[in-house]
Design a protein around this motif. Sequence first.
Motif, mmCIF file in Angstrom:
data_model
loop_
_atom_site.group_PDB
_atom_site.id
_atom_site.type_symbol
_atom_site.label_atom_id
_atom_site.label_comp_id
_atom_site.label_asym_id
_atom_site.label_seq_id
_atom_site.Cartn_x
_atom_site.Cartn_y
_atom_site.Cartn_z
ATOM 1 N N THR A 102 26.968 4.340 81.824
ATOM 2 C CA THR A 102 27.858 4.940 82.835
ATOM 3 C C THR A 102 27.312 4.866 84.258
ATOM 4 O OG1 THR A 102 26.803 7.093 82.646
ATOM 5 C CG2 THR A 102 28.701 6.694 81.204
ATOM 6 N N TRP A 160 36.229 7.200 80.765
ATOM 7 C CA TRP A 160 34.850 6.711 80.867
ATOM 8 C C TRP A 160 33.957 7.595 81.721
ATOM 9 C CZ3 TRP A 160 34.697 6.485 85.983
ATOM 10 C CH2 TRP A 160 35.856 6.144 86.674
ATOM 11 N N THR A 189 32.977 2.445 78.093
ATOM 12 C CA THR A 189 31.818 3.313 77.790
ATOM 13 C C THR A 189 31.838 3.830 76.348
ATOM 14 O OG1 THR A 189 33.111 5.174 78.600
ATOM 15 C CG2 THR A 189 31.567 4.161 80.174
ATOM 16 N N THR A 336 31.263 3.627 87.612
ATOM 17 C CA THR A 336 31.056 3.167 86.240
ATOM 18 C C THR A 336 31.563 1.750 85.980
ATOM 19 O OG1 THR A 336 30.804 5.405 85.461
ATOM 20 C CG2 THR A 336 31.504 3.824 83.812
#
Length: 499
Positions: A102, A160, A189, A336
Amino acid sequence: MSAALAETHGIRVPDKLYIGGRFVDALDGKTLAVLNPHDNSTIADVALASAADVNRAVVAARAAFPRWSRLAAGERGRLLLKLADAIEANADELARLETLNTGHPIRDTRGLDVPRTAATFRYFGGMADKFEGSIVPVEPGFLDYVTHEAIGVVGQIVPWNFPLMFTSWKMGPALAAGNTVVLKPSEITPLTALRIAELMSEVGIPDGVVNVVPGFGNDAGERIVQHPDINKVSFTGSTAIGKRVLAGASSNLKRVGLELGGKGANVVFEDADIARALGGSLFAIFHNQGQACIAGSRLILHERIADAFVEKFLAVAKTIRIGDPFDPATEMGPLTSSLHRDRVLAYCDVAREQGGEILIGGKAPAAPELAEGCYVEPTVVRAKTHDRVSQEEVFGPFVTVTTFATDAEAIEIANATQYGLGGGLWTRDLSRAHRTAREIRSGMLWINCYKRVHPGSPFGGMGASGHGREMGFEAMRQYTEPKAVWVNVDAEIPAFYAR
Ligand code: NAD
């Protein structure tokens, strides 16, 4: 996982779907490269679930449901408590995995994301055998008792921005209440949710109770929403997709929980403790690079203190240490994904086009060592209440500043968006604080603090921020069906059709 990554970070990267208590490949063999947002290098090619894999996961979850839902509630709780312990025992690995995927600074994943994940599973582990039914005082001679039964198979779709924490917010109450789960993490993610599923098996949660299927929204996600054998869908994500989820879930009248976007108002009155308000307001927007639905993304300042406040705010924001999220000194990591970085930078252009004044930021940092990553500088924009950048969720380190003259005006500005998720206000005046809190339309409101979250406190929004609540008793209620059972103990029932 690449050998280089293993050496650098000392972690194993899960790279398959988790269905029926095992890691499996996607039925069609497809994978998707999962990237490290610090430099956009590939962490791993992770199996990508299609609708057919969701079908498999639902079969596993359905098969596991009778046993799991009939297990003593205290036993379900005990397993969740063991899971919380296992998360703590593997805290460093989980923090590294989350940071790698992340870009959250390691000091945050170690200090917040992992401890909060463990705390949330622990809270719901403790809750499992304390969530009681009731007896309704109906007419004499009857007993009417109400139990709360598990709903069935629950589909959970998460974004995410906090992938690890959201496993606990979603799965904690669902599992404590006796449901089984098919969770779709964001395709960007997926790593920590897969590791959590594996830890669940390690602590003895039966196979099939939890299934994790990373995949695209328009394939695996839509299948979860449409699946006839899923009884509830709990969605966290954007308002636009939330509307599609609500419409799609009507196919079999699934229950729906929606945690959607936000545009948090953060109001500083002229009598506030300025030092506290300053620290709190910086945290409100820049923590997690601003990628938080509850971010205080609209700073609304009393005109008498505005100039001095902004000057101090900018002075600190300029010193925020941006860099490699694995450096313990880093305070802000990359966004991210590069797609999202571009989206945030595009909002800087919107601000310029609409006459907003960019006071700092508005661009990627110049440092050459960050050039390959998804970095954006802390950005502060002077904007008007109805400008697009004050109305639309930017979801990055991007805060607008506006001013007000009266309390009524502050409330009007705070309420002037379609959202109603989180907001804050700073004042030393007790009645002003409570009066304003009452008037601001928002699911959560923080007075002289910001972004406080606890597993016992209901979390969610209204308006375009969705409906339903996570956390606390409210979450347990939303993962159960009340059943009223009437018993005739010794009542005489009039014979309506006596002949
Ligand atoms: P998104 O809506 O694009 O995606 C969220 C999830 O939905 C992802 O797993 C995605 O794959 C899936 N998805 C996409 N299209 C789908 C479809 N047609 N059917 C089913 N699933 C689909 O959101 P995002 O960009 O991943 O996350 C950012 C958004 O999430 C922001 O708007 C933010 O405010 C919101 N959010 C809300 C909360 C909250 O609790 N209210 C918390 C965090 C994030």
